[in-house]
Design a protein around this motif. Structure first.
Motif, PDB file in Angstrom:
ATOM      1  N   VAL A 140      -4.944   6.823  -0.941  1.00 31.83           N
ATOM      2  CA  VAL A 140      -4.944   5.504  -0.300  1.00 31.83           C
ATOM      3  C   VAL A 140      -5.282   4.427  -1.337  1.00 31.83           C
ATOM      4  O   VAL A 140      -6.082   4.665  -2.249  1.00 31.83           O
TER       5      VAL A 140
ATOM      6  N   PHE B  50      -3.133  -0.984  16.983  1.00 32.47           N
ATOM      7  CA  PHE B  50      -3.490  -0.709  18.391  1.00 32.47           C
ATOM      8  C   PHE B  50      -3.709   0.786  18.648  1.00 32.47           C
ATOM      9  O   PHE B  50      -3.706   1.235  19.788  1.00 32.47           O
TER      10      PHE B  50
ATOM     11  N   ARG C 248      -8.065  -0.810   6.145  1.00 33.21           N
ATOM     12  CA  ARG C 248      -7.764  -0.261   7.477  1.00 33.21           C
ATOM     13  C   ARG C 248      -7.483   1.241   7.389  1.00 33.21           C
ATOM     14  O   ARG C 248      -8.041   2.035   8.150  1.00 33.21           O
ATOM     15  N   ALA C 249      -6.613   1.613   6.440  1.00 30.13           N
ATOM     16  CA  ALA C 249      -6.272   3.029   6.311  1.00 30.13           C
ATOM     17  C   ALA C 249      -7.512   3.833   5.896  1.00 30.13           C
ATOM     18  O   ALA C 249      -7.772   4.911   6.436  1.00 30.13           O
TER      19      ALA C 249
ATOM     20  N   HIS D 119     -10.629   3.209   6.457  1.00 27.82           N
ATOM     21  CA  HIS D 119     -11.526   3.346   7.622  1.00 27.82           C
ATOM     22  C   HIS D 119     -11.016   4.437   8.561  1.00 27.82           C
ATOM     23  O   HIS D 119     -11.787   5.277   9.044  1.00 27.82           O
TER      24      HIS D 119
ATOM     25  N   ALA E  86       3.114   5.759   7.579  1.00 27.46           N
ATOM     26  CA  ALA E  86       3.388   4.318   7.469  1.00 27.46           C
ATOM     27  C   ALA E  86       4.061   3.848   8.754  1.00 27.46           C
ATOM     28  O   ALA E  86       5.023   4.460   9.229  1.00 27.46           O
TER      29      ALA E  86
ATOM     30  N   LEU F 121      -2.002   3.498  17.181  1.00 30.16           N
ATOM     31  CA  LEU F 121      -0.909   4.455  16.979  1.00 30.16           C
ATOM     32  C   LEU F 121      -1.161   5.330  15.747  1.00 30.16           C
ATOM     33  O   LEU F 121      -0.890   6.529  15.765  1.00 30.16           O
ATOM     34  N   GLY F 122      -1.693   4.723  14.680  1.00 30.27           N
ATOM     35  CA  GLY F 122      -1.992   5.495  13.470  1.00 30.27           C
ATOM     36  C   GLY F 122      -2.983   6.604  13.771  1.00 30.27           C
ATOM     37  O   GLY F 122      -2.811   7.744  13.345  1.00 30.27           O
ATOM     38  N   ARG F 123      -4.007   6.274  14.528  1.00 27.70           N
ATOM     39  CA  ARG F 123      -5.016   7.296  14.879  1.00 27.70           C
ATOM     40  C   ARG F 123      -4.374   8.413  15.716  1.00 27.70           C
ATOM     41  O   ARG F 123      -4.605   9.592  15.482  1.00 27.70           O
TER      42      ARG F 123
ATOM     43  N   GLN G 152       4.675  -3.042  10.394  1.00 27.44           N
ATOM     44  CA  GLN G 152       3.509  -3.913  10.628  1.00 27.44           C
ATOM     45  C   GLN G 152       3.336  -4.260  12.098  1.00 27.44           C
ATOM     46  O   GLN G 152       2.218  -4.300  12.603  1.00 27.44           O
TER      47      GLN G 152
ATOM     48  N   PHE H  96       0.799  -1.221   0.000  1.00 30.60           N
ATOM     49  CA  PHE H  96       0.000   0.000   0.000  1.00 30.60           C
ATOM     50  C   PHE H  96       0.836   1.276   0.000  1.00 30.60           C
ATOM     51  O   PHE H  96       0.277   2.368   0.104  1.00 30.60           O
TER      52      PHE H  96
HETATM   53  C1  LIG Z   1      -2.721   2.516   7.881  1.00 36.81           C
HETATM   54  C2  LIG Z   1      -2.087   2.695   9.250  1.00 36.81           C
HETATM   55  C3  LIG Z   1      -1.371   4.037   9.327  1.00 36.81           C
HETATM   56  C4  LIG Z   1      -3.200   2.685  10.305  1.00 36.81           C
HETATM   57  O1  LIG Z   1      -2.632   2.823  11.579  1.00 36.81           O
HETATM   58  P1  LIG Z   1      -2.985   1.757  12.730  1.00 36.81           P
HETATM   59  O2  LIG Z   1      -2.293   2.168  13.965  1.00 36.81           O
HETATM   60  O3  LIG Z   1      -2.723   0.384  12.226  1.00 36.81           O
HETATM   61  O4  LIG Z   1      -4.523   1.974  12.824  1.00 36.81           O
HETATM   62  P2  LIG Z   1      -5.383   2.184  14.132  1.00 36.81           P
HETATM   63  O5  LIG Z   1      -5.144   0.992  15.015  1.00 36.81           O
HETATM   64  O6  LIG Z   1      -5.109   3.530  14.715  1.00 36.81           O
HETATM   65  O7  LIG Z   1      -6.855   2.225  13.559  1.00 36.81           O
HETATM   66  C5  LIG Z   1      -7.226   1.357  12.587  1.00 36.81           C
HETATM   67  C6  LIG Z   1      -8.742   1.419  12.448  1.00 36.81           C
HETATM   68  O8  LIG Z   1      -9.040   0.602  11.316  1.00 36.81           O
HETATM   69  C7  LIG Z   1      -9.901  -0.458  11.731  1.00 36.81           C
HETATM   70  N1  LIG Z   1      -9.550  -1.590  10.898  1.00 36.81           N
HETATM   71  C8  LIG Z   1      -8.574  -2.485  11.051  1.00 36.81           C
HETATM   72  N2  LIG Z   1      -8.575  -3.372  10.036  1.00 36.81           N
HETATM   73  C9  LIG Z   1      -9.616  -3.014   9.230  1.00 36.81           C
HETATM   74  C10 LIG Z   1     -10.173  -3.536   8.021  1.00 36.81           C
HETATM   75  N3  LIG Z   1      -9.622  -4.601   7.420  1.00 36.81           N
HETATM   76  N4  LIG Z   1     -11.235  -2.913   7.471  1.00 36.81           N
HETATM   77  C11 LIG Z   1     -11.793  -1.810   8.049  1.00 36.81           C
HETATM   78  N5  LIG Z   1     -11.295  -1.277   9.209  1.00 36.81           N
HETATM   79  C12 LIG Z   1     -10.236  -1.872   9.781  1.00 36.81           C
HETATM   80  C13 LIG Z   1      -9.647  -0.623  13.207  1.00 36.81           C
HETATM   81  O9  LIG Z   1     -10.742  -1.240  13.842  1.00 36.81           O
HETATM   82  C14 LIG Z   1      -9.468   0.825  13.627  1.00 36.81           C
HETATM   83  O10 LIG Z   1     -10.707   1.475  13.652  1.00 36.81           O
HETATM   84  P3  LIG Z   1     -11.398   1.992  15.007  1.00 36.81           P
HETATM   85  O11 LIG Z   1     -10.369   2.873  15.665  1.00 36.81           O
HETATM   86  O12 LIG Z   1     -12.597   2.723  14.514  1.00 36.81           O
HETATM   87  O13 LIG Z   1     -11.687   0.754  15.801  1.00 36.81           O
HETATM   88  C15 LIG Z   1      -1.105   1.544   9.576  1.00 36.81           C
HETATM   89  O14 LIG Z   1      -1.809   0.321   9.644  1.00 36.81           O
HETATM   90  C16 LIG Z   1       0.039   1.420   8.577  1.00 36.81           C
HETATM   91  O15 LIG Z   1       0.989   2.163   8.626  1.00 36.81           O
HETATM   92  N6  LIG Z   1      -0.083   0.440   7.659  1.00 36.81           N
HETATM   93  C17 LIG Z   1       0.954   0.140   6.678  1.00 36.81           C
HETATM   94  C18 LIG Z   1       1.253   1.293   5.725  1.00 36.81           C
HETATM   95  C19 LIG Z   1       0.008   1.956   5.192  1.00 36.81           C
HETATM   96  O16 LIG Z   1      -0.931   1.301   4.769  1.00 36.81           O
HETATM   97  N7  LIG Z   1       0.031   3.289   5.213  1.00 36.81           N
HETATM   98  C20 LIG Z   1      -1.081   4.103   4.739  1.00 36.81           C
HETATM   99  C21 LIG Z   1      -0.884   4.424   3.318  1.00 36.81           C
HETATM  100  S1  LIG Z   1      -2.237   5.433   2.712  1.00 36.81           S
END
Ligand SMILES: CC(C)(COP(=O)(O)OP(=O)(O)OC[C@H]1O[C@@H](n2cnc3c(N)ncnc32)[C@H](O)[C@@H]1OP(=O)(O)O)[C@@H](O)C(=O)NCCC(=O)NCCS
Length: 185
Positions: free
Chosen positions: A138, A112, A144-145, A147, A104, A114-116, A107, A41
């Motif tokens: 995105v 948990f 996940r991102a 959402h 980013a 941190l992204g939020r 993994q 991603f």
């Molecule tokens: C995308 C990213 C920044 C998100 O940060 P994170 O710390 O993992 O996300 P959070 O835990 O803060 O929140 C994730 C939310 O997505 C939800 N979620 C998790 N998996 C999901 C899925 N498959 N579908 C929908 N929602 C999902 C979680 O429930 C949470 O929502 P909530 O707070 O409403 O319960 C992080 O996963 C990341 O860096 N990923 C790899 C690189 C990437 O994708 N970067 C973004 C490029 S645009």
């Protein structure tokens, strides 16, 4: 801009957020190679990350010296976990009201909150600046991102079908999302 060190507790872990420093350069290059290998991603394949340490130091300094840019690093229980950033859409006055965002995490530090936390921190700083909108891109499959961004108020405003073609021949769309900042101040 430079953000002084801030400490939080999340899911029982100690989180430190701070701006990048020039001596983080090699760590950030190694991170880019790892995160691009962990997920499809991000912007490129890991073998396309070819920044030198000097280029990365310049990149860090540029963010720290600019009034409209932030390169924010997160550490979880003392270990580097990932980066979130914004910068003004440079170039012309016409685009100076728009900020681009990227994030980013490794993994092992996803899922948990941190992204939020980092996105909220970026948005809080952005709202102090004269930006009118925050923008990001995105991947279609990055549920996940998507959402997370949608829950923060970003709205989908465009989609390029098959924007990414991966080495295995499969494709993914790119979705453009925008958050209006003026209405939130
Ligand atoms: C995308 C990213 C920044 C998100 O940060 P994170 O710390 O993992 O996300 P959070 O835990 O803060 O929140 C994730 C939310 O997505 C939800 N979620 C998790 N998996 C999901 C899925 N498959 N579908 C929908 N929602 C999902 C979680 O429930 C949470 O929502 P909530 O707070 O409403 O319960 C992080 O996963 C990341 O860096 N990923 C790899 C690189 C990437 O994708 N970067 C973004 C490029 S645009």
């Amino acid at each position: 801009m430079v953000l002084a060190e801030e400490t939080y507790t999340l899911d029982g872990k100690k989180i430190v957020l701070r701006s990048a420093r020039p001596d983080d350069a090699q760590m950030l290059i190694d991170y880019l190679k790892t995160v691009t290998s962990e997920t499809r991603f991000l912007m490129s394949e890991p073998d396309e990350i070819e920044y030198t340490k000097e280029e990365e130091e310049q990149f860090i300094n540029k963010h720290n010296e600019a009034k409209d840019a932030l390169l924010l690093l997160a550490f979880v229980d003392g270990e580097y976990a990932g980066t979130a950033s914004f910068e003004g859409k440079a170039g012309t006055r016409r685009a100076s009201h728009r900020a681009g965002i990227g994030i980013a995490l490794f993994q092992k530090y996803t899922g948990f909150g941190l992204g939020r936390l980092m996105m909220n921190r970026l948005l809080a700083e952005l709202k102090k600046l004269p930006f009118e909108q925050a923008e990001l891109t995105v991947s279609g499959a990055n549920k996940r991102a998507y959402h997370l961004y949608e829950s923060l108020g970003f709205q989908e405003c465009g989609r390029i079908p098959n924007a990414d073609k991966y080495d295995d021949g499969t494709y993914d769309d790119k979705i453009e999302m925008v958050l209006r900042l003026c209405e939130e101040r």
